[in-house]
Motif scaffolding. Structure first.
Motif, PDB file in Angstrom:
ATOM      1  N   ARG A 128       5.064   5.060 -17.413  1.00  0.00           N
ATOM      2  CA  ARG A 128       5.908   4.745 -16.260  1.00  0.00           C
ATOM      3  C   ARG A 128       7.289   4.292 -16.725  1.00  0.00           C
ATOM      4  N   THR A 129       7.327   3.529 -17.797  1.00  0.00           N
ATOM      5  CA  THR A 129       8.606   3.126 -18.363  1.00  0.00           C
ATOM      6  C   THR A 129       9.324   4.320 -18.980  1.00  0.00           C
ATOM      7  N   VAL A 130       8.559   5.274 -19.531  1.00  0.00           N
ATOM      8  CA  VAL A 130       9.164   6.520 -20.013  1.00  0.00           C
ATOM      9  C   VAL A 130       9.866   7.231 -18.864  1.00  0.00           C
ATOM     10  N   GLY A 131       9.228   7.229 -17.685  1.00  0.00           N
ATOM     11  CA  GLY A 131       9.853   7.828 -16.507  1.00  0.00           C
ATOM     12  C   GLY A 131      11.141   7.133 -16.137  1.00  0.00           C
ATOM     13  N   LEU A 132      11.149   5.811 -16.239  1.00  0.00           N
ATOM     14  CA  LEU A 132      12.370   5.057 -15.974  1.00  0.00           C
ATOM     15  C   LEU A 132      13.442   5.428 -16.993  1.00  0.00           C
ATOM     16  N   PHE A 133      13.038   5.559 -18.243  1.00  0.00           N
ATOM     17  CA  PHE A 133      13.949   5.952 -19.319  1.00  0.00           C
ATOM     18  C   PHE A 133      14.562   7.329 -19.057  1.00  0.00           C
ATOM     19  N   ASN A 134      13.718   8.280 -18.679  1.00  0.00           N
ATOM     20  CA  ASN A 134      14.194   9.642 -18.441  1.00  0.00           C
ATOM     21  C   ASN A 134      15.165   9.735 -17.277  1.00  0.00           C
ATOM     22  N   ASN A 135      15.054   8.809 -16.339  1.00  0.00           N
ATOM     23  CA  ASN A 135      15.888   8.863 -15.137  1.00  0.00           C
ATOM     24  C   ASN A 135      16.889   7.716 -15.066  1.00  0.00           C
ATOM     25  N   LEU A 226       3.185  -1.404 -10.870  1.00  0.00           N
ATOM     26  CA  LEU A 226       3.542  -0.715  -9.640  1.00  0.00           C
ATOM     27  C   LEU A 226       2.289  -0.175  -8.958  1.00  0.00           C
ATOM     28  N   PRO A 227       2.287  -0.104  -7.638  1.00  0.00           N
ATOM     29  CA  PRO A 227       1.110   0.411  -6.927  1.00  0.00           C
ATOM     30  C   PRO A 227       0.943   1.909  -7.136  1.00  0.00           C
ATOM     31  N   CYS A 265       8.455  -5.969  -9.210  1.00  0.00           N
ATOM     32  CA  CYS A 265       9.056  -4.633  -9.085  1.00  0.00           C
ATOM     33  C   CYS A 265       8.371  -3.791  -8.020  1.00  0.00           C
ATOM     34  N   ASP A 266       7.097  -4.115  -7.719  1.00  0.00           N
ATOM     35  CA  ASP A 266       6.363  -3.304  -6.760  1.00  0.00           C
ATOM     36  C   ASP A 266       7.013  -3.290  -5.380  1.00  0.00           C
ATOM     37  N   LYS A 267       7.655  -4.372  -5.011  1.00  0.00           N
ATOM     38  CA  LYS A 267       8.226  -4.416  -3.668  1.00  0.00           C
ATOM     39  C   LYS A 267       9.422  -3.468  -3.504  1.00  0.00           C
ATOM     40  N   ALA A 268       9.957  -2.988  -4.616  1.00  0.00           N
ATOM     41  CA  ALA A 268      11.079  -2.040  -4.540  1.00  0.00           C
ATOM     42  C   ALA A 268      10.617  -0.630  -4.208  1.00  0.00           C
ATOM     43  N   ASP A 273       2.262  -0.551   3.757  1.00  0.00           N
ATOM     44  CA  ASP A 273       0.838  -0.803   3.536  1.00  0.00           C
ATOM     45  C   ASP A 273       0.550  -1.342   2.140  1.00  0.00           C
ATOM     46  N   GLY A 274       1.599  -1.568   1.349  1.00  0.00           N
ATOM     47  CA  GLY A 274       1.426  -2.087   0.004  1.00  0.00           C
ATOM     48  C   GLY A 274       1.099  -1.038  -1.034  1.00  0.00           C
ATOM     49  N   LYS A 275       1.036   0.222  -0.611  1.00  0.00           N
ATOM     50  CA  LYS A 275       0.725   1.303  -1.532  1.00  0.00           C
ATOM     51  C   LYS A 275       1.980   2.116  -1.834  1.00  0.00           C
ATOM     52  N   LEU A 276       1.907   2.896  -2.893  1.00  0.00           N
ATOM     53  CA  LEU A 276       3.015   3.786  -3.223  1.00  0.00           C
ATOM     54  C   LEU A 276       3.026   4.940  -2.219  1.00  0.00           C
ATOM     55  N   PRO A 277       4.158   5.200  -1.567  1.00  0.00           N
ATOM     56  CA  PRO A 277       4.213   6.325  -0.624  1.00  0.00           C
ATOM     57  C   PRO A 277       3.885   7.645  -1.300  1.00  0.00           C
ATOM     58  N   GLU A 278       3.265   8.540  -0.565  1.00  0.00           N
ATOM     59  CA  GLU A 278       2.850   9.817  -1.143  1.00  0.00           C
ATOM     60  C   GLU A 278       4.044  10.603  -1.683  1.00  0.00           C
TER      61      GLU A 278
END
Length: 303
Positions: A128-135, A226-227, A265-268, A273-278
């Motif tokens: 997930r941090t790799v994804g942050l790095f890439n973007n 993150l959720p 960070c999850d709240k961002a 519903d507290g879940k990651l949107p599809e």
């Protein structure tokens, strides 16, 4: 005689056609090769990250193997370690005076602290941090992360490119001596299947101690896990939002007891519903470019 001439003409015509086909194929290959070279040159990131030189703190983002900002890890020939006084002071979120979000704009879809280039920041984590790095559009930030990495393999897996071009562990990258003002830890997703979360926290504490050993003036942020999406939960394994919540409670408790700051960070990125949107992820775990920016903007604004 006439028939012989006709056959000869047909043969020459076939030869010319074959030559034209071969020339066309060669042209297509050349165009493909040029296009691939342009794509490779413009590629921003690798799937593992690199330790950078001591000039990271001063804003240099050159690379050991490449001379541009697409790959971190500059190798300073002097190998000097910057004085801790050169690390920028970290301003807490309570001290920042940030403008409100524009009316009708989604929270953290735009960054309000536009002056923070994350030049003093180090991110340690998994895919997930790799994804942050890439973007990430902050090339001055440093990332020690890799796909599949977890809190245990951070001490064992040689997944980080070091200043000398060799691969090393997160600990070996930290031991190079670069000083950071802020360190963000993003582990927990790959550990949700562990039978005992106490083991996770013990290793988490060991990583924090190691960070403090090599970068004693750094402020350490323990990022919440993150959720995941509702669809991802239906797979029925350990990666679900109930375990996200449970392990986040351990991380938050650890941060409060060990002088770290827990970063929600999850709240961002989560929905009502507290879940990651599809729409935030193609696999239910890793964030899209848009949601990575929400995550990054939250980090910048709140730390």
């Amino acid at each position: 005689m006439k028939q012989k001439k006709d056959n000869s003409a047909k043969q020459r015509s076939r030869v010319r056609l074959q030559q034209n086909i071969v020339s066309l194929c060669c042209l297509v290959c050349v165009v493909f090769a040029v296009g691939w070279m342009i794509h490779s040159a413009g590629s921003k990131r690798e799937f593992f990250t690199h330790a950078d030189s001591s000039s990271r703190v001063s804003g240099d983002n050159s690379s050991v193997s490449q001379g541009d900002s697409s790959s971190q890890g500059a190798n300073d020939s002097s190998q000097s370690v910057p004085d801790s006084s050169s690390v920028p002071d970290v301003t807490s979120s309570s001290q920042k005076e940030l403008p409100p979000f524009p009316e009708g704009v989604r929270p953290y879809s735009v960054v309000r602290d536009t002056e923070d280039e994350l030049a003093d920041a180090l991110f340690i984590g998994d895919s997930r941090t790799v994804g942050l790095f890439n973007n990430c559009d902050k090339p001055k930030a440093t990332f020690y992360c890799s796909i599949g990495l977890n809190i245990q393999t951070a001490f064992e897996s040689k997944a980080i490119r070091l200043d000398n071009g060799q691969m090393g562990t997160v600990v070996e990258a930290l031991a190079q001596g670069h000083q950071f003002g802020r360190v963000y830890i993003g582990f927990g997703t790959n550990e949700m299947g562990w039978p005992y979360y106490d083991s996770f926290i013990q290793l988490y504490g060991k990583l924090v101690e190691t960070i403090r050993q090599y970068s004693p003036n750094a402020k350490i942020y323990c990022e919440s896990i993150l959720p995941v999406t509702a669809a991802r939960e239906l797979q029925g394994d350990a990666i679900n939002n109930a375990n996200v919540k449970a392990l986040n409670e351990y991380i938050q408790k650890f941060a409060g007891e060990n002088g770290c700051e827990y970063l929600t960070c999850d709240k961002a990125v989560m929905g009502d519903d507290g879940k990651l949107p599809e729409e935030a992820s193609t696999d239910g775990i890793h964030l899209s470019i848009e949601y990575c920016k929400y995550w990054l903007n939250y980090i910048i604004d709140e730390t």
